[in-house]
Design a protein around this motif. Structure first.
Motif, PDB file in Angstrom:
ATOM      1  N   UNK A  17       0.818  -1.207   0.000  1.00 47.08           N
ATOM      2  CA  UNK A  17       0.000   0.000   0.000  1.00 47.08           C
ATOM      3  C   UNK A  17       0.860   1.269   0.000  1.00 47.08           C
ATOM      4  N   UNK A  18       1.988   1.244   0.696  1.00 48.91           N
ATOM      5  CA  UNK A  18       2.867   2.415   0.731  1.00 48.91           C
ATOM      6  C   UNK A  18       3.445   2.719  -0.650  1.00 48.91           C
ATOM      7  N   UNK A  19       3.903   1.685  -1.335  1.00 49.27           N
ATOM      8  CA  UNK A  19       4.482   1.886  -2.664  1.00 49.27           C
ATOM      9  C   UNK A  19       3.421   2.396  -3.635  1.00 49.27           C
ATOM     10  N   UNK A  20       2.240   1.780  -3.597  1.00 45.07           N
ATOM     11  CA  UNK A  20       1.158   2.210  -4.490  1.00 45.07           C
ATOM     12  C   UNK A  20       0.717   3.632  -4.184  1.00 45.07           C
ATOM     13  N   UNK A  21       0.535   3.931  -2.909  1.00 45.22           N
ATOM     14  CA  UNK A  21       0.086   5.263  -2.515  1.00 45.22           C
ATOM     15  C   UNK A  21       1.112   6.327  -2.852  1.00 45.22           C
ATOM     16  N   UNK A  22       2.389   6.015  -2.674  1.00 42.33           N
ATOM     17  CA  UNK A  22       3.441   6.973  -2.998  1.00 42.33           C
ATOM     18  C   UNK A  22       3.412   7.304  -4.489  1.00 42.33           C
ATOM     19  N   UNK A  23       3.216   6.296  -5.327  1.00 43.24           N
ATOM     20  CA  UNK A  23       3.148   6.526  -6.773  1.00 43.24           C
ATOM     21  C   UNK A  23       1.943   7.386  -7.143  1.00 43.24           C
ATOM     22  N   UNK A  24       0.785   7.072  -6.564  1.00 40.83           N
ATOM     23  CA  UNK A  24      -0.437   7.815  -6.879  1.00 40.83           C
ATOM     24  C   UNK A  24      -0.357   9.258  -6.418  1.00 40.83           C
ATOM     25  N   UNK A  25       0.211   9.491  -5.251  1.00 34.05           N
ATOM     26  CA  UNK A  25       0.285  10.865  -4.746  1.00 34.05           C
ATOM     27  C   UNK A  25       1.344  11.684  -5.479  1.00 34.05           C
ATOM     28  N   UNK A  26       2.410  11.058  -5.951  1.00 34.04           N
ATOM     29  CA  UNK A  26       3.362  11.784  -6.796  1.00 34.04           C
ATOM     30  C   UNK A  26       2.695  12.190  -8.110  1.00 34.04           C
ATOM     31  N   UNK A  27       1.879  11.282  -8.633  1.00 36.68           N
ATOM     32  CA  UNK A  27       1.121  11.623  -9.839  1.00 36.68           C
ATOM     33  C   UNK A  27       0.162  12.779  -9.545  1.00 36.68           C
ATOM     34  N   UNK A  28      -0.471  12.754  -8.358  1.00 40.49           N
ATOM     35  CA  UNK A  28      -1.394  13.818  -7.978  1.00 40.49           C
ATOM     36  C   UNK A  28      -0.705  15.172  -7.895  1.00 40.49           C
ATOM     37  N   UNK A  29       0.553  15.204  -7.439  1.00 40.09           N
ATOM     38  CA  UNK A  29       1.295  16.464  -7.364  1.00 40.09           C
ATOM     39  C   UNK A  29       1.471  17.075  -8.747  1.00 40.09           C
ATOM     40  N   UNK A  30       1.966  16.278  -9.683  1.00 46.28           N
ATOM     41  CA  UNK A  30       2.243  16.807 -11.022  1.00 46.28           C
ATOM     42  C   UNK A  30       0.956  17.108 -11.788  1.00 46.28           C
TER      43      UNK A  30
ATOM     44  N   UNK B  68       8.234   8.040   6.904  1.00 41.13           N
ATOM     45  CA  UNK B  68       7.852   6.787   7.556  1.00 41.13           C
ATOM     46  C   UNK B  68       8.678   5.620   7.012  1.00 41.13           C
ATOM     47  N   UNK B  69       8.803   5.550   5.685  1.00 44.04           N
ATOM     48  CA  UNK B  69       9.555   4.462   5.064  1.00 44.04           C
ATOM     49  C   UNK B  69      11.038   4.544   5.407  1.00 44.04           C
ATOM     50  N   UNK B  70      11.578   5.764   5.439  1.00 39.69           N
ATOM     51  CA  UNK B  70      13.004   5.919   5.751  1.00 39.69           C
ATOM     52  C   UNK B  70      13.296   5.502   7.188  1.00 39.69           C
ATOM     53  N   UNK B  71      12.485   5.970   8.138  1.00 37.65           N
ATOM     54  CA  UNK B  71      12.719   5.640   9.546  1.00 37.65           C
ATOM     55  C   UNK B  71      12.619   4.128   9.756  1.00 37.65           C
TER      56      UNK B  71
ATOM     57  N   UNK C 263       9.674 -13.130   3.507  1.00 42.36           N
ATOM     58  CA  UNK C 263      10.705 -13.776   2.719  1.00 42.36           C
ATOM     59  C   UNK C 263      11.159 -12.991   1.508  1.00 42.36           C
ATOM     60  N   UNK C 264      10.699 -11.743   1.362  1.00 44.74           N
ATOM     61  CA  UNK C 264      10.994 -10.950   0.165  1.00 44.74           C
ATOM     62  C   UNK C 264      11.787  -9.692   0.460  1.00 44.74           C
ATOM     63  N   UNK C 265      11.434  -8.992   1.536  1.00 47.14           N
ATOM     64  CA  UNK C 265      12.019  -7.686   1.819  1.00 47.14           C
ATOM     65  C   UNK C 265      12.897  -7.760   3.059  1.00 47.14           C
ATOM     66  N   UNK C 266      14.164  -7.408   2.896  1.00 49.87           N
ATOM     67  CA  UNK C 266      15.080  -7.252   4.027  1.00 49.87           C
ATOM     68  C   UNK C 266      15.077  -5.776   4.407  1.00 49.87           C
ATOM     69  N   UNK C 267      14.569  -5.464   5.585  1.00 53.45           N
ATOM     70  CA  UNK C 267      14.403  -4.075   5.990  1.00 53.45           C
ATOM     71  C   UNK C 267      15.776  -3.444   6.197  1.00 53.45           C
ATOM     72  N   UNK C 268      16.119  -2.527   5.303  1.00 52.82           N
ATOM     73  CA  UNK C 268      17.419  -1.875   5.330  1.00 52.82           C
ATOM     74  C   UNK C 268      17.352  -0.645   4.436  1.00 52.82           C
ATOM     75  N   UNK C 269      18.431   0.127   4.406  1.00 53.65           N
ATOM     76  CA  UNK C 269      18.477   1.303   3.532  1.00 53.65           C
ATOM     77  C   UNK C 269      18.440   0.890   2.063  1.00 53.65           C
ATOM     78  N   UNK C 270      18.978  -0.267   1.764  1.00 51.82           N
ATOM     79  CA  UNK C 270      18.899  -0.779   0.387  1.00 51.82           C
ATOM     80  C   UNK C 270      17.451  -1.061   0.009  1.00 51.82           C
ATOM     81  N   UNK C 271      16.676  -1.588   0.960  1.00 50.87           N
ATOM     82  CA  UNK C 271      15.249  -1.840   0.716  1.00 50.87           C
ATOM     83  C   UNK C 271      14.513  -0.517   0.494  1.00 50.87           C
ATOM     84  N   UNK C 272      14.860   0.507   1.278  1.00 50.74           N
ATOM     85  CA  UNK C 272      14.252   1.829   1.098  1.00 50.74           C
ATOM     86  C   UNK C 272      14.490   2.348  -0.318  1.00 50.74           C
TER      87      UNK C 272
END
Length: 390
Positions: free
Chosen positions: A271-284, A308-311, A363-372
């Motif tokens: 949901x975060x990835x999808x929402x981030x994409x939609x709201x960036x589209x909303x800005x432009x 939130x994602x960075x922290x 089993x897919x995402x390793x929470x790290x700065x690389x994941x961010x």
């Protein structure tokens, strides 16, 4: 003895109590509060999605609805995540308290207190930041209303940029505005309280890893190695054993913490990835139309999600770093001067710590700065695709 709940998680307790998610003292009123708050969050999502049925759905309209609805879906997921895992959260706090109760060394207790103070500090900072962002959003919503009395602006413009209710906006304007503001306050408090609770646990995990490194250093001090006799050899073995034991318990606690919420975390990432994409589209998109109020609203949402994602990913990176520090500590001590049986114990630690200990989601995402960076890259890819097909 340190009481984790009252000394380190006191502000977290207040925030969770405010939304009925504190795992202790579950009275009938708290249960009713939980049902009511989750119902309010869900009602907003239902009202927005109903508009897709009642109105003509263009691509721009669908993107507008989902760019806002996704945010409140995240609120609902976070609320439900803690509501259904109340028992697990209580067990996690009790396990953390049990681990901390075993600490007897004054320096180890001082390390724990230091990280407990870090928990309180970060909780206070992010709580104040949430209050400022929530007030900014509410003011942004009522800004046209304030000036509408002077400039005769249509009052429905206040909520047009945020909501798509199917009822008559002119007739039910103040009820709709009240509903939106209540949902924003509940949602922001929920996501702050739950996120800071998990962040506080991660900070304590880093503190426990630090204690494991400290025990390893103390086991192989120069004083111990200068006079190797049976008593010192036994003392060294015990200290290494205690270092391995707290390391093992900390890893077990970490795995239990994230396995309890694994399914919800996977949904949150999607949901975060999808929402981030939609709201960036909303800005432009809104910038091209000259709708600066909507641009500002979408920009606030994007900044909140990025923070939130960075922290979250930075906290996961810190767990990796602190775990790796145990390996470097065991490698850098003067193990070659120790007796053979002690060297074998240190070799066991090196073999175990050689593999990075990390927080893995589904089993897919390793929470790290690389994941961010990966999540940002995915969001940008989806945004580019939507903007190119506009």
């Amino acid at each position: 003895m340190i009481c984790i709940r009252t000394q380190h998680f006191n502000l977290n307790r207040i925030l969770l109590l405010a939304v009925g998610l504190w795992p202790y003292q579950k009275s009938k009123f708290v249960r009713f509060q939980g049902i009511l708050f989750f119902g309010i969050l869900s009602s907003f999502i239902i009202f927005q999605l109903t508009a897709l049925i009642k109105k003509d759905c263009t691509s721009e309209f669908v993107i507008k609805v989902f760019s806002i609805t996704m945010i409140f879906n995240i609120y609902a997921i976070k609320y439900n995540m803690f509501w259904i895992n109340t028992h697990n959260l209580r067990n996690l706090l009790e396990q953390l308290q049990y681990i901390c109760n075993e600490l007897k060394d004054e320096n180890e207790i001082a390390i724990l207190i230091k990280y407990g103070n870090n928990t309180k500090r970060y909780t206070a900072i992010f709580t104040l930041l949430t209050i400022c962002l929530t007030l900014s959003t509410v003011i942004l919503l009522i800004w046209p209303l304030i000036f509408g009395t002077v400039l005769h602006i249509n009052e429905s413009q206040v909520i047009t940029m945020l909501t798509e209710y199917v009822v008559d906006r002119e007739k039910y304007f103040y009820l709709i505005l009240l509903h939106v503001n209540i949902v924003i306050c509940i949602g922001s408090t929920t996501i702050t309280a739950t996120g800071l609770m998990i962040l506080g646990c991660i900070i304590h995990i880093c503190g426990l890893f630090k204690i494991a490194s400290y025990r390893m250093e103390q086991a192989m001090t120069t004083k111990m190695l200068q006079n190797i006799n049976l008593e010192n050899q036994t003392t060294i073995c015990k200290k290494i054993f205690y270092a391995v034991e707290i390391h093992r318990k900390t890893m077990k606690f970490t795995n239990l913490l994230f396995s309890s919420f694994e399914g919800s975390f996977f949904l949150l990432i999607a949901f975060l990835v999808t929402s981030l994409s939609l709201n960036m589209f909303g800005i432009f998109h809104n910038a091209s139309l000259g709708d600066m109020e909507s641009v500002l609203l979408h920009l606030i949402i994007v900044l909140i999600m990025l923070l939130y994602m960075f922290v979250a990913n930075y906290a996961g990176q810190e767990v990796i770093n602190y775990s790796n520090h145990i390996y470097s500590t065991a490698y850098n001590v003067r193990w070659y001067e120790a007796p053979l049986n002690v060297q074998k114990m240190i070799l066991f630690i090196l073999q175990r710590s050689r593999k990075n200990f990390h927080i893995k989601i589904a089993g897919l995402f390793i929470i790290s700065l690389e994941c961010f960076a990966t999540l940002i890259k995915a969001s940008m890819s989806y945004f580019t695709f939507m903007y190119s097909t506009q």
